[in-house]
Design a protein around this motif. Sequence first.
Motif, PDB file in Angstrom:
ATOM      1  N   SER A   1      -8.854  -8.506  -1.503  1.00 32.07           N
ATOM      2  CA  SER A   1      -7.712  -7.558  -2.019  1.00 32.07           C
ATOM      3  C   SER A   1      -6.641  -8.319  -2.930  1.00 32.07           C
ATOM      4  O   SER A   1      -5.941  -7.670  -3.512  1.00 32.07           O
ATOM      5  CB  SER A   1      -6.744  -7.307  -0.814  1.00 32.07           C
ATOM      6  OG  SER A   1      -6.526  -8.685   0.076  1.00 32.07           O
ATOM      7  N   ALA A   2      -6.844  -9.565  -3.369  1.00 34.40           N
ATOM      8  CA  ALA A   2      -6.298 -10.190  -4.314  1.00 34.40           C
ATOM      9  C   ALA A   2      -6.417  -9.600  -5.702  1.00 34.40           C
ATOM     10  O   ALA A   2      -5.721  -9.940  -6.718  1.00 34.40           O
ATOM     11  CB  ALA A   2      -6.462 -11.871  -4.380  1.00 34.40           C
ATOM     12  N   LEU A   3      -7.562  -8.863  -5.786  1.00 33.24           N
ATOM     13  CA  LEU A   3      -8.061  -8.301  -7.030  1.00 33.24           C
ATOM     14  C   LEU A   3      -6.831  -7.182  -7.348  1.00 33.24           C
ATOM     15  O   LEU A   3      -6.980  -6.599  -8.428  1.00 33.24           O
ATOM     16  CB  LEU A   3      -9.625  -7.839  -7.031  1.00 33.24           C
ATOM     17  CG  LEU A   3     -10.416  -8.654  -6.945  1.00 33.24           C
ATOM     18  CD1 LEU A   3     -11.812  -7.884  -6.734  1.00 33.24           C
ATOM     19  CD2 LEU A   3     -10.553  -9.524  -8.325  1.00 33.24           C
ATOM     20  N   LEU A   4      -6.153  -6.789  -6.482  1.00 31.27           N
ATOM     21  CA  LEU A   4      -5.110  -5.677  -6.733  1.00 31.27           C
ATOM     22  C   LEU A   4      -4.173  -6.387  -7.536  1.00 31.27           C
ATOM     23  O   LEU A   4      -2.995  -5.645  -7.978  1.00 31.27           O
ATOM     24  CB  LEU A   4      -4.833  -4.968  -5.176  1.00 31.27           C
ATOM     25  CG  LEU A   4      -5.901  -4.141  -4.798  1.00 31.27           C
ATOM     26  CD1 LEU A   4      -5.315  -3.979  -3.112  1.00 31.27           C
ATOM     27  CD2 LEU A   4      -5.778  -2.910  -5.504  1.00 31.27           C
ATOM     28  N   ALA A   5      -3.780  -7.610  -7.183  1.00 28.77           N
ATOM     29  CA  ALA A   5      -2.399  -8.065  -7.778  1.00 28.77           C
ATOM     30  C   ALA A   5      -2.415  -8.096  -9.359  1.00 28.77           C
ATOM     31  O   ALA A   5      -1.128  -7.508  -9.724  1.00 28.77           O
ATOM     32  CB  ALA A   5      -2.406  -9.696  -7.470  1.00 28.77           C
ATOM     33  N   PRO A   6      -3.361  -8.290 -10.080  1.00 30.20           N
ATOM     34  CA  PRO A   6      -3.360  -7.912 -11.742  1.00 30.20           C
ATOM     35  C   PRO A   6      -2.800  -6.448 -12.065  1.00 30.20           C
ATOM     36  O   PRO A   6      -2.160  -6.049 -12.823  1.00 30.20           O
ATOM     37  CB  PRO A   6      -4.604  -8.496 -12.120  1.00 30.20           C
ATOM     38  CG  PRO A   6      -5.316  -9.266 -11.062  1.00 30.20           C
ATOM     39  CD  PRO A   6      -4.734  -8.742  -9.709  1.00 30.20           C
ATOM     40  N   PHE A   7      -3.502  -5.759 -11.008  1.00 28.68           N
ATOM     41  CA  PHE A   7      -3.179  -4.188 -11.382  1.00 28.68           C
ATOM     42  C   PHE A   7      -1.593  -3.844 -11.143  1.00 28.68           C
ATOM     43  O   PHE A   7      -1.111  -3.162 -12.135  1.00 28.68           O
ATOM     44  CB  PHE A   7      -3.992  -3.322 -10.389  1.00 28.68           C
ATOM     45  CG  PHE A   7      -3.665  -1.726 -10.409  1.00 28.68           C
ATOM     46  CD1 PHE A   7      -4.231  -0.845 -11.500  1.00 28.68           C
ATOM     47  CD2 PHE A   7      -2.739  -1.371  -9.761  1.00 28.68           C
ATOM     48  CE1 PHE A   7      -3.889   0.259 -11.574  1.00 28.68           C
ATOM     49  CE2 PHE A   7      -2.216   0.198  -9.790  1.00 28.68           C
ATOM     50  CZ  PHE A   7      -2.973   0.798 -10.676  1.00 28.68           C
ATOM     51  N   PHE A   8      -1.236  -4.182 -10.237  1.00 32.16           N
ATOM     52  CA  PHE A   8       0.163  -3.938  -9.874  1.00 32.16           C
ATOM     53  C   PHE A   8       1.072  -4.870 -10.934  1.00 32.16           C
ATOM     54  O   PHE A   8       2.167  -4.514 -11.209  1.00 32.16           O
ATOM     55  CB  PHE A   8       0.649  -4.371  -8.373  1.00 32.16           C
ATOM     56  CG  PHE A   8       0.043  -3.185  -7.465  1.00 32.16           C
ATOM     57  CD1 PHE A   8       0.621  -1.800  -7.481  1.00 32.16           C
ATOM     58  CD2 PHE A   8      -0.904  -3.640  -6.702  1.00 32.16           C
ATOM     59  CE1 PHE A   8       0.053  -0.846  -6.559  1.00 32.16           C
ATOM     60  CE2 PHE A   8      -1.386  -2.414  -5.904  1.00 32.16           C
ATOM     61  CZ  PHE A   8      -0.778  -1.345  -5.640  1.00 32.16           C
ATOM     62  N   ASP A   9       0.918  -6.115 -11.199  1.00 27.56           N
ATOM     63  CA  ASP A   9       1.610  -6.693 -12.254  1.00 27.56           C
ATOM     64  C   ASP A   9       1.561  -6.081 -13.514  1.00 27.56           C
ATOM     65  O   ASP A   9       2.778  -6.052 -13.917  1.00 27.56           O
ATOM     66  CB  ASP A   9       0.902  -8.224 -12.315  1.00 27.56           C
ATOM     67  CG  ASP A   9       1.191  -9.027 -11.462  1.00 27.56           C
ATOM     68  OD1 ASP A   9       1.969  -8.845 -10.309  1.00 27.56           O
ATOM     69  OD2 ASP A   9       0.127 -10.143 -11.241  1.00 27.56           O
ATOM     70  N   ASN A  10       0.700  -5.474 -13.936  1.00 26.84           N
ATOM     71  CA  ASN A  10       0.680  -4.723 -15.280  1.00 26.84           C
ATOM     72  C   ASN A  10       1.206  -3.450 -15.148  1.00 26.84           C
ATOM     73  O   ASN A  10       1.963  -3.145 -16.017  1.00 26.84           O
ATOM     74  CB  ASN A  10      -0.922  -4.330 -15.582  1.00 26.84           C
ATOM     75  CG  ASN A  10      -1.582  -5.543 -16.166  1.00 26.84           C
ATOM     76  OD1 ASN A  10      -1.169  -6.442 -16.489  1.00 26.84           O
ATOM     77  ND2 ASN A  10      -3.050  -5.567 -15.931  1.00 26.84           N
TER      78      ASN A  10
END
Length: 243
Positions: free
Chosen positions: A80-89
């Motif tokens: 789920s850490a892969l979701l962090a870059p999406f929300f940062d963008n």
Amino acid sequence: MVAGKEHIMSKSSHRVTLTHDSAILLTPGETLHSDYFSASGALKAWLVFFSPTILEHLPQGQPGKKEHNTLPAFIPLSHSALLAPFFDNLEAYHYRNLLNDGMLHAKATELLLLINSLSPVPLHQLLDSLTGSAGFNTRFKRLIEDSDYLSLSVADLARLCNMPNTSFARKFKATYSITPKQWLLDKRLIYAKTQLLLKNRSVTDIATDIGYADPSHFIKLFKSKFGVTPHQYKSSGEKKRFC
């Protein structure tokens, strides 16, 4: 979950704790209770709702994914850490006023495909759970227990059942052997008939109650079904009371 800690409990008392970089998928129709804690005094999390319409475009199968007869209240997402870059963008686009309807639709599709890859349960099962007969009947029964539905449109009923218009109409007809439009019309007119017998209710008031801003349209529909106008029916009812 970006920061803090959150304890979530389902309506069946299933409990899960979310911490930094963890993420779950919530089953449609689930009721949640939540408590959060944070050393910094703040909780930061992203909560995203997907409409049934966008779920309809999900791929129907993925290699290695198992179908489940019943969906759990919470579906944990792997990596789920892969979701962090999406929300940062997404947050950066928002601060720079770059988000428009086209961008939001593209990002929603991207997020949905990403979640579909991270979820152990095929996401098309979420749509199946929304449109299946058991789920449909439960939501619809709960809805029609409230008389306020009479002023709603068929599209409103579909939204309240979390279903696209076409799926709602098809499932409704298969379940009740009548179109939702005809069903709603019949219910409105039967309700109007009872209200016309009340001394203090005018035809205009009753028409407004059941969603007809134009009383003449209501009068036409009423006469078509019962063979008399609302005024004639009301007058005949008043005469019977005084006989």
